[in-house]
Design a protein around this motif. Structure first.
Motif, PDB file in Angstrom:
ATOM      1  N   LEU A 145      -8.821  24.873   9.346  1.00  0.00           N
ATOM      2  CA  LEU A 145      -9.803  25.090   8.284  1.00  0.00           C
ATOM      3  C   LEU A 145     -11.162  24.509   8.634  1.00  0.00           C
ATOM      4  N   ASP A 146     -11.171  23.437   9.400  1.00  0.00           N
ATOM      5  CA  ASP A 146     -12.447  22.910   9.890  1.00  0.00           C
ATOM      6  C   ASP A 146     -13.141  23.929  10.787  1.00  0.00           C
ATOM      7  N   LEU A 147     -12.326  24.660  11.563  1.00  0.00           N
ATOM      8  CA  LEU A 147     -12.879  25.653  12.491  1.00  0.00           C
ATOM      9  C   LEU A 147     -13.216  26.971  11.789  1.00  0.00           C
ATOM     10  N   ASP A 148     -12.464  27.314  10.754  1.00  0.00           N
ATOM     11  CA  ASP A 148     -12.697  28.574  10.040  1.00  0.00           C
ATOM     12  C   ASP A 148     -12.350  28.371   8.573  1.00  0.00           C
ATOM     13  N   ASP A 149     -13.374  28.211   7.759  1.00  0.00           N
ATOM     14  CA  ASP A 149     -13.195  27.882   6.350  1.00  0.00           C
ATOM     15  C   ASP A 149     -12.666  29.055   5.531  1.00  0.00           C
ATOM     16  N   THR A 150     -12.543  30.229   6.108  1.00  0.00           N
ATOM     17  CA  THR A 150     -12.099  31.408   5.352  1.00  0.00           C
ATOM     18  C   THR A 150     -10.585  31.607   5.383  1.00  0.00           C
ATOM     19  N   LEU A 151      -9.856  30.780   6.102  1.00  0.00           N
ATOM     20  CA  LEU A 151      -8.416  30.989   6.289  1.00  0.00           C
ATOM     21  C   LEU A 151      -7.628  30.525   5.070  1.00  0.00           C
ATOM     22  N   ASN A 152      -7.594  31.372   4.040  1.00  0.00           N
ATOM     23  CA  ASN A 152      -6.893  30.995   2.809  1.00  0.00           C
ATOM     24  C   ASN A 152      -5.395  30.848   3.013  1.00  0.00           C
ATOM     25  N   ASP A 153      -4.817  31.643   3.929  1.00  0.00           N
ATOM     26  CA  ASP A 153      -3.382  31.476   4.204  1.00  0.00           C
ATOM     27  C   ASP A 153      -3.091  30.068   4.708  1.00  0.00           C
ATOM     28  N   SER A 154      -4.020  29.539   5.498  1.00  0.00           N
ATOM     29  CA  SER A 154      -3.829  28.175   6.001  1.00  0.00           C
ATOM     30  C   SER A 154      -3.923  27.164   4.870  1.00  0.00           C
ATOM     31  N   LEU A 156      -2.965  27.750   1.800  1.00  0.00           N
ATOM     32  CA  LEU A 156      -1.685  27.835   1.096  1.00  0.00           C
ATOM     33  C   LEU A 156      -0.588  27.102   1.862  1.00  0.00           C
ATOM     34  N   ASN A 157      -0.588  27.238   3.186  1.00  0.00           N
ATOM     35  CA  ASN A 157       0.395  26.499   3.986  1.00  0.00           C
ATOM     36  C   ASN A 157       0.147  24.999   3.917  1.00  0.00           C
ATOM     37  N   LEU A 158      -1.124  24.609   3.915  1.00  0.00           N
ATOM     38  CA  LEU A 158      -1.467  23.188   3.809  1.00  0.00           C
ATOM     39  C   LEU A 158      -1.005  22.638   2.469  1.00  0.00           C
ATOM     40  N   ALA A 159      -1.194  23.423   1.410  1.00  0.00           N
ATOM     41  CA  ALA A 159      -0.718  22.986   0.093  1.00  0.00           C
ATOM     42  C   ALA A 159       0.786  22.791   0.105  1.00  0.00           C
ATOM     43  N   GLN A 160       1.521  23.695   0.755  1.00  0.00           N
ATOM     44  CA  GLN A 160       2.977  23.544   0.856  1.00  0.00           C
ATOM     45  C   GLN A 160       3.350  22.248   1.560  1.00  0.00           C
ATOM     46  N   ALA A 161       2.652  21.943   2.647  1.00  0.00           N
ATOM     47  CA  ALA A 161       2.943  20.705   3.385  1.00  0.00           C
ATOM     48  C   ALA A 161       2.681  19.484   2.515  1.00  0.00           C
ATOM     49  N   TYR A 162       1.589  19.516   1.755  1.00  0.00           N
ATOM     50  CA  TYR A 162       1.293  18.404   0.850  1.00  0.00           C
ATOM     51  C   TYR A 162       2.376  18.283  -0.236  1.00  0.00           C
ATOM     52  N   ILE A 163       2.769  19.431  -0.795  1.00  0.00           N
ATOM     53  CA  ILE A 163       3.785  19.410  -1.854  1.00  0.00           C
ATOM     54  C   ILE A 163       5.086  18.820  -1.335  1.00  0.00           C
ATOM     55  N   ARG A 164       5.489  19.226  -0.130  1.00  0.00           N
ATOM     56  CA  ARG A 164       6.760  18.748   0.417  1.00  0.00           C
ATOM     57  C   ARG A 164       6.724  17.252   0.724  1.00  0.00           C
ATOM     58  N   THR A 165       5.531  16.683   0.863  1.00  0.00           N
ATOM     59  CA  THR A 165       5.420  15.244   1.116  1.00  0.00           C
ATOM     60  C   THR A 165       4.983  14.496  -0.141  1.00  0.00           C
ATOM     61  N   SER A 166       5.083  15.175  -1.295  1.00  0.00           N
ATOM     62  CA  SER A 166       4.746  14.580  -2.596  1.00  0.00           C
ATOM     63  C   SER A 166       3.290  14.155  -2.701  1.00  0.00           C
ATOM     64  N   PHE A 176      -7.191  24.739  -5.500  1.00  0.00           N
ATOM     65  CA  PHE A 176      -8.395  25.166  -6.218  1.00  0.00           C
ATOM     66  C   PHE A 176      -9.428  25.768  -5.253  1.00  0.00           C
ATOM     67  N   ARG A 177      -9.425  25.306  -4.007  1.00  0.00           N
ATOM     68  CA  ARG A 177     -10.291  25.927  -2.999  1.00  0.00           C
ATOM     69  C   ARG A 177      -9.828  27.349  -2.702  1.00  0.00           C
ATOM     70  N   VAL A 178      -8.518  27.571  -2.712  1.00  0.00           N
ATOM     71  CA  VAL A 178      -7.999  28.931  -2.526  1.00  0.00           C
ATOM     72  C   VAL A 178      -8.513  29.829  -3.645  1.00  0.00           C
ATOM     73  N   LEU A 179      -8.419  29.337  -4.889  1.00  0.00           N
ATOM     74  CA  LEU A 179      -8.860  30.143  -6.025  1.00  0.00           C
ATOM     75  C   LEU A 179     -10.357  30.390  -6.005  1.00  0.00           C
ATOM     76  N   ALA A 180     -11.116  29.479  -5.412  1.00  0.00           N
ATOM     77  CA  ALA A 180     -12.559  29.701  -5.303  1.00  0.00           C
ATOM     78  C   ALA A 180     -12.854  30.940  -4.458  1.00  0.00           C
ATOM     79  N   GLN A 181     -12.019  31.195  -3.457  1.00  0.00           N
ATOM     80  CA  GLN A 181     -12.191  32.377  -2.613  1.00  0.00           C
ATOM     81  C   GLN A 181     -11.440  33.582  -3.161  1.00  0.00           C
ATOM     82  N   ASP A 182     -10.312  33.339  -3.822  1.00  0.00           N
ATOM     83  CA  ASP A 182      -9.484  34.439  -4.324  1.00  0.00           C
ATOM     84  C   ASP A 182      -8.918  34.053  -5.687  1.00  0.00           C
ATOM     85  N   PRO A 183      -9.686  34.295  -6.760  1.00  0.00           N
ATOM     86  CA  PRO A 183      -9.252  33.863  -8.095  1.00  0.00           C
ATOM     87  C   PRO A 183      -7.951  34.514  -8.558  1.00  0.00           C
TER      88      PRO A 183
END
Length: 614
Positions: A145-154, A156-166, A176-183
């Motif tokens: 995401l640092d290299l390409d801020d448009t990668l919304n799939d990334s 979503l995957n990052l959110a999953q990783a955060y969720i799995r680690t509580s 919320f950043r995902v929703l900013a690009q794709d409400p």
């Protein structure tokens, strides 16, 4: 994981880039025969150049021949070792064949070849999420995401990783950043429903669950989260209605059924019974079903059998459920013993005298702790009715403060001597704890923290907060441990899957609780759950005086608390205080013999005989 096929800077075919773009368009439109014809012509003219072989391999894979695609892409990589686009697509095809470990190695090679290639990091992170290597996944996805801020799939995957680690707040921020690009992202709304629920923001969580359902009415996961959210808010009928929409159906059917059974008492005419029988037949026909699913099903069927008064059947289901969980998450006896010894040995009267001036006196948190299922949720719900109290719930504040203080952590783990501690170290720990509270909007002088495991760290927390009070909950060992044994804690409480682990944990808790009560008589108050059930007014008067709060009758109306409950106690704390939870172990009698032997020193002779001990 996206297929990446940009024109490589190493490709000598710049002169026919328009032709390559035309091939891509044919492929994207499903015109594979036309794409193949063009590629055959181009290769006939220019030879087997890496990018053309790459495109030919993708064409084969898009038509379902993954093996042919892999062979072609492997050949293309040999033709141009520096084309990361080919490397990434090769890894993607490996992942599609569930060869995840190989795919990770390939994606890592892509990252090593070109550290500026966002998709290489994105696909590496996605594959690492699948293998549950969440720390590496988070690092890779953040780099993508640092290299390409448009990668919304990334995202979503990052959110999953955060969720799995509580790490729920970072997940909320990312989503919320995902929703900013794709409400209208259903995945973002669905995951926000889960994360906001876990952050106990129930109104916002409900909004996102319902928005996800509006976007994809047939999706199951948002209905599952909506049921959990409504249940936590005490809206039991609505919760049951939401869960019944998907219970027993599809990928989330078992999870919905499990939550439904936990939400309310099963009766002879409950639809859950037929759903459980159907799920059992399905599992019997699939002996290779995931252990998580097997465990969840048997926990639910055990609870339903218990509700119906069939305790023999319940005991059998709970035994199978815990056996499956124990295979997944074995209990580490040595780790439990070491932890108990370390925390007890660290905080001595001498150490406390040495750091008597340390800590924050601006806050007076109330730590409600003890073994899980000992009444901590009920106690906090009662405290939460007091106008001078903010209820924090099961917070990770202590854990977060330890994570930010390497020296204190090293001393606690006996990697450094206690003499290395300074007043400033303790002050920083307290400040980090308070910072966590403030981020949660908890700024009252008295905040309750009902993380049960805080009982381990009472000594450290007492030095950090000299005005803190600790309500240390106790419950009859067989009732408490049986209640743990019959709950599905997954990886969170590995001790609860065996009677031996439960017995050891209770004995260690008893030893530590007695130690803290003797060491800190002015700050630690032991409360028996059974005493609260028998005479709540007297007990709460004493506790409020102990904490330094004036009396209010409101604390006796814990069912009127507006704060949601996310723990396993959700259904119970929505009811008036009742005595049926006392001596529940009697129903199981000899089924608990092994457990009774493990805690024999805490049982009367009559109780031992009731469990089959001669």
């Amino acid at each position: 994981m996206p297929v990446d096929a940009p024109l490589s800077k190493h490709d000598p075919l710049e002169a026919i880039s328009a032709d390559l773009e035309r091939v891509r368009r044919h492929q994207n439109a499903g015109r594979y025969s036309k794409a193949e014809a063009m590629l055959t012509q181009l290769i006939g003219t220019h030879g087997e150049v890496a990018r053309l072989v790459h495109m030919r391999g993708l064409n084969a894979a898009m038509q379902g021949d993954i093996d042919a695609g892999l062979a072609e892409l492997k050949g293309a990589m040999g033709l141009d070792l520096n084309d990361v686009g080919i490397i990434v697509d090769y890894g993607t095809l490996l992942a599609k064949q569930n060869r995840i470990d190989e795919a990770i190695d390939i994606f890592q090679a892509g990252v090593d070849t070109n550290p500026q290639h966002a998709l290489a990091y994105a696909n590496l992170g996605a594959a690492l999420v699948i293998t549950k290597d969440y720390p590496r996944a988070i690092s890779a996805l953040r780099t993508a995401l640092d290299l390409d801020d448009t990668l919304n799939d990334s995202r979503l995957n990052l959110a999953q990783a955060y969720i799995r680690t509580s790490a729920f707040q970072p997940a909320v921020d990312v989503l919320f950043r995902v929703l900013a690009q794709d409400p209208q992202s259903p995945a973002a709304h669905t995951n926000l429903a889960l994360t906001l629920f876990r952050r106990e923001r129930h109104d916002a969580a409900e909004h996102h669950a319902r928005r996800a359902i509006e976007l994809v009415p047939e999706a199951q996961e948002p209905w599952l989260h909506l049921g959990a959210i409504l249940g936590a808010a005490g809206r039991m009928e609505e919760a049951a209605e939401a869960l019944l929409r998907i219970a027993g159906k599809g990928a989330f059917g078992i999870a919905a059924l499990v939550r439904l059974v936990s939400l309310r008492k099963t009766t002879a005419d409950s639809p859950e019974i037929a759903l459980l029988n159907d799920a059992g037949a399905t599992l019997a026909a699939h002996p290779d079903a995931p252990l998580e699913t097997v465990s969840a099903y048997h926990f639910a069927h055990g609870k339903a059998s218990q509700d119906l008064g069939d305790y023999d059947a319940a005991a059998g289901h709970f035994a199978r459920a815990n056996a499956a969980t124990a295979q997944l998450y074995p209990f580490d006896r040595k780790k439990a013993l070491d932890q108990n010894t370390r925390v007890r040995d660290l905080v001595t009267p001498q150490l406390m005298a040495q750091h008597a001036q340390a800590g924050l006196r601006t806050n007076a948190p109330v730590f409600i702790c003890g073994l899980p299922r000992s009444g901590t949720t009920l106690m906090e719900q009662m405290f939460s009715r007091h106008p001078d109290v903010q209820a924090g719930g099961e917070m990770l504040a202590t854990h977060t403060a330890f994570q930010k203080n390497a020296l204190l952590r090293a001393v606690l783990e006996k990697e450094r001597p206690a003499s290395d501690l300074t007043d400033d170290t303790i002050d920083q720990f307290a400040e980090d704890y308070v910072e966590f509270l403030h981020k949660e909007g908890l700024k009252s002088d008295v905040v309750t923290d009902k993380m049960p495991a805080n009982y381990y760290y009472i000594g450290v927390l007492a030095m950090a907060f000299p005005r803190a009070r600790f309500v240390l909950m106790r419950r009859h060992p067989l009732d408490c441990l049986l209640s743990n044994y019959t709950q599905n804690f997954g990886s969170n409480q590995t001790f609860s899957t065996t009677f031996h682990g439960l017995g050891l944990t209770y004995n260690l808790f008893d030893d530590l609780a007695t130690h803290w009560e003797r060491l800190l008589p002015d700050q630690v108050r032991v409360v028996n759950y059974e005493d609260i059930v028998a005479d709540a007014p007297t007990q709460m008067r004493g506790l409020l005086a102990f904490v330094g709060l004036p009396w209010t009758d409101d604390v006796l109306d814990h069912t009127g608390a507006t704060r949601g409950v996310n723990t396993a106690s959700v259904a119970q704390v929505r009811q008036p205080i009742y005595s049926s939870s006392v001596k529940r172990w009697h129903h199981y009698g000899p089924h608990l013999k092994e457990l009774a032997i493990a805690v024999q020193d805490h049982l009367t002779e009559d109780e031992q005989r009731a469990c089959g001990i001669d």
